[in-house]
Every structure is written in structure tokens, then in C-alpha cells.
Design a protein around this motif. Structure first.
Motif, PDB file in Angstrom:
ATOM      1  N   ASP A  64      10.539  -6.511  13.834  1.00 27.06           N
ATOM      2  CA  ASP A  64      11.327  -6.548  12.600  1.00 27.06           C
ATOM      3  C   ASP A  64      12.741  -6.035  12.832  1.00 27.06           C
ATOM      4  N   LYS A  67      14.736  -8.867  14.630  1.00 29.79           N
ATOM      5  CA  LYS A  67      14.538 -10.178  14.026  1.00 29.79           C
ATOM      6  C   LYS A  67      15.888 -10.795  13.652  1.00 29.79           C
ATOM      7  N   PRO A  69      18.429 -13.031  11.438  1.00 31.62           N
ATOM      8  CA  PRO A  69      18.458 -13.282  10.002  1.00 31.62           C
ATOM      9  C   PRO A  69      17.931 -14.691   9.707  1.00 31.62           C
ATOM     10  N   GLU A  70      17.380 -14.848   8.521  1.00 34.56           N
ATOM     11  CA  GLU A  70      16.827 -16.139   8.157  1.00 34.56           C
ATOM     12  C   GLU A  70      17.949 -17.171   8.024  1.00 34.56           C
ATOM     13  N   ARG A  72      20.113 -20.193   6.658  1.00 33.45           N
ATOM     14  CA  ARG A  72      20.436 -20.660   5.307  1.00 33.45           C
ATOM     15  C   ARG A  72      20.901 -22.105   5.383  1.00 33.45           C
TER      16      ARG A  72
END
Length: 76
Positions: A64, A67, A69-70, A72
Motif C-alpha cells: 500500500d 502503490k 496512484p489509480e 484516471r
């Protein structure tokens, strides 16, 4: 835990071969060995499972932190 059946079989066979109380005591000692061995084996398995869960939790925490970033989606 794997040696428990070997000890019990040896004690039962010894009970037929050894005279008098010696055969009976062999079976009693095999029972005590089975009890102690079963409890110790169970404790080792439970502690291994607990350690595995703790290690998995720590590794998840490290993942975590690193990780990405998600992503977009940009619509135009």
C-alpha cells in the motif's frame, strides 16, 4: 505429529511381547506421548498460521505504501 502413530503401534506390539506390567506401561507411555505430541503439534500449527497472517498483513502494508496512484480516465 507424524511419529505418534509409530509410537502407538510399537507400544501395542510391545504389549503383546513384553511380560506383565512392562507391556501395560508401554501403552500408557504411548498414550502420554500421543497427548503431549498432539498438543505440541497443534500449538506449532496454530503459531505458524498466526505468523503467516501477521506476515501477510505486513506485506500488504508495504504494498500500500508503494502503490501507484489509480489511473484516471480523461475524456475529451
Amino acid at each position: 505429529m507424524a511419529s505418534v502413530p509409530i509410537v502407538v503401534i510399537g507400544a501395542v506390539l510391545g504389549a503383546f511381547v513384553l511380560p506383565g506390567w512392562a507391556g501395560f506401561l508401554g501403552v500408557v507411555l504411548a498414550g502420554v506421548y500421543t497427548l503431549v505430541g498432539g498438543i505440541a503439534g497443534f500449538a506449532v500449527i496454530v503459531s505458524g498460521l498466526a505468523e503467516h497472517r501477521q506476515s501477510a498483513r505486513q506485506l500488504r502494508g508495504l504494498d500500500d505504501l508503494r502503490k501507484l496512484p489509480e489511473a484516471r480516465v480523461v475524456l475529451r
